[in-house]
Motif scaffolding. Structure first.
Motif: not given
Length: 360
Positions: A197-198, A213-215, A330-332, A337-341
């Motif tokens: 989740q990022a 970015a943070s995850a 990393v892709e996840a 981060a792009e989708s917010g989910r």
């Protein structure tokens, strides 16, 4: 004929030159050649006194080395890696293994079918500090790993982007370029990741990518990791500035990893293990012991390991599959981060499979 392992280095940029220096410094290795398409860089490589080729294909037409190290931009990795595999040449690819996990899957499968060793340059696993930390975790010095905090903050100057404009483009931000190192170590320490989740923040410099970015990563073991990365924060808390791996970075005495367990805590890279006297109890005194570790150049250790893999006496420490798994995480992070989910790694694996089928 030389008994030394002959290594060709592809790409004579900052990273490639470091690898060239390492190969030339090791007594059991020999620099076979350099492959560099840029004329000015090729001219500098020619000063080394070894053959310099304008392309991998040209090199293979003339002579095949024992192993190839790809230190080229990530978008070139798959095409060049495939050419090495087709020529039956053991390959060490700088991280990340490819731009997408689908491409990485295609590459790793090709290497497996051809029975050609494929390694990924996550050199931190070869660092003596990392090896000492891993041993301590395996020995249960902190008990069950419950949580990890990882910080990857530094400030990249303007000339870093001016000399390589591709670094300003979408997909070339710190998530893909820098975070893959830390993700690989988190997997090394904690096992496989279930989900990410990022959030990310657009570049303040006006680039196409993010600069912060943070995850939150959830692991199969039940551990949870928080990780933050930025290439526009002035701070001493990053592997580059704390590990003393590369003398180009100013060294600090800080740590950038905090690993919390049911029996103790471990900070890295200072290798301090914290534990309460007489067992876990926040009212009892807590003390730290510093772990001993080997002091060797991880890039040299990685290259020596690559040579032993070529000789068939060791299995890859960081295989193509390991590089693929770290890239999936990393892709996840990027997709979350792009989708917010939250994004599961299982969904990333399915995406890799679909992308690979489309590529065939």
């Amino acid at each position: 004929m030389s008994d030394k392992t002959r290594i060709a280095v592809v790409g004579f940029g900052l990273v490639g030159r470091r690898h060239v220096d390492v190969v030339r410094s090791l007594p059991d290795l020999e620099l076979h050649s350099v492959v560099e398409a840029d004329p000015s860089s090729a001219a500098k490589a020619a000063e080394l006194g070894v053959p310099v080729y304008g392309s991998l294909a040209q090199m293979f037409d003339v002579d095949r080395p024992d192993g190839v190290l790809l230190a080229t931009p990530t978008p070139l990795h798959v095409e060049q890696g495939m050419l090495c595999i087709q020529n039956g040449c053991a390959t060490l690819i700088e991280k990340p293994i490819s731009v997408t996990s689908g491409e990485a899957l295609q590459l790793t499968r090709a290497a497996e079918l051809a029975d050609v060793p494929l390694l990924v340059g996550h050199h931190r696993r070869h660092n003596g500090m990392v090896q000492a930390a891993k041993a301590a975790l395996v020995q249960g010095r902190v008990g069950d790993i419950r949580a990890v905090q990882t910080t990857c903050w530094f400030y990249k100057p303007e000339y870093y982007f001016d000399e390589a404009p591709w670094r300003t483009k979408k997909g070339a931000g710190p998530i893909s370029v820098n975070l893959v190192h830390d993700v690989d170590l988190l997997r090394h320490f904690c096992g496989e990741v279930l989900s990410a989740q990022a959030v990310s923040v657009p570049s303040r410099r006006g680039f196409e990518n993010e600069d912060l970015a943070s995850a939150i990563l959830s692991f199969e073991s039940g551990a949870v990791a928080t990780i933050s990365v930025s290439d526009s924060i002035v701070a001493p808390w990053s592997w580059e500035l704390t590990s003393r791996e590369n003398p180009r970075y100013p060294a600090t005495s800080e740590s950038c990893y905090l690993i919390g367990g049911s029996e103790g805590g471990l900070s890295l890279p200072d290798l301090r293990v914290w534990a309460h006297e007489g067992g876990p109890d926040w009212w009892s005194p807590i003390n730290a012991q510093t772990l001993a570790h080997d002091m060797h150049d991880p890039l040299a250790a990685q290259m020596s390991h690559f040579s032993r893999v070529i000789q068939g006496v060791e299995e890859p420490l960081v295989s193509g599959l390991e590089g693929l798994k770290s890239l999936e995480v990393v892709e996840a992070i990027a997709r979350s981060a792009e989708s917010g989910r939250a994004v599961t790694i299982a969904s990333m694996d399915r995406l890799s499979q679909e992308n690979q089928k489309e590529a065939v």
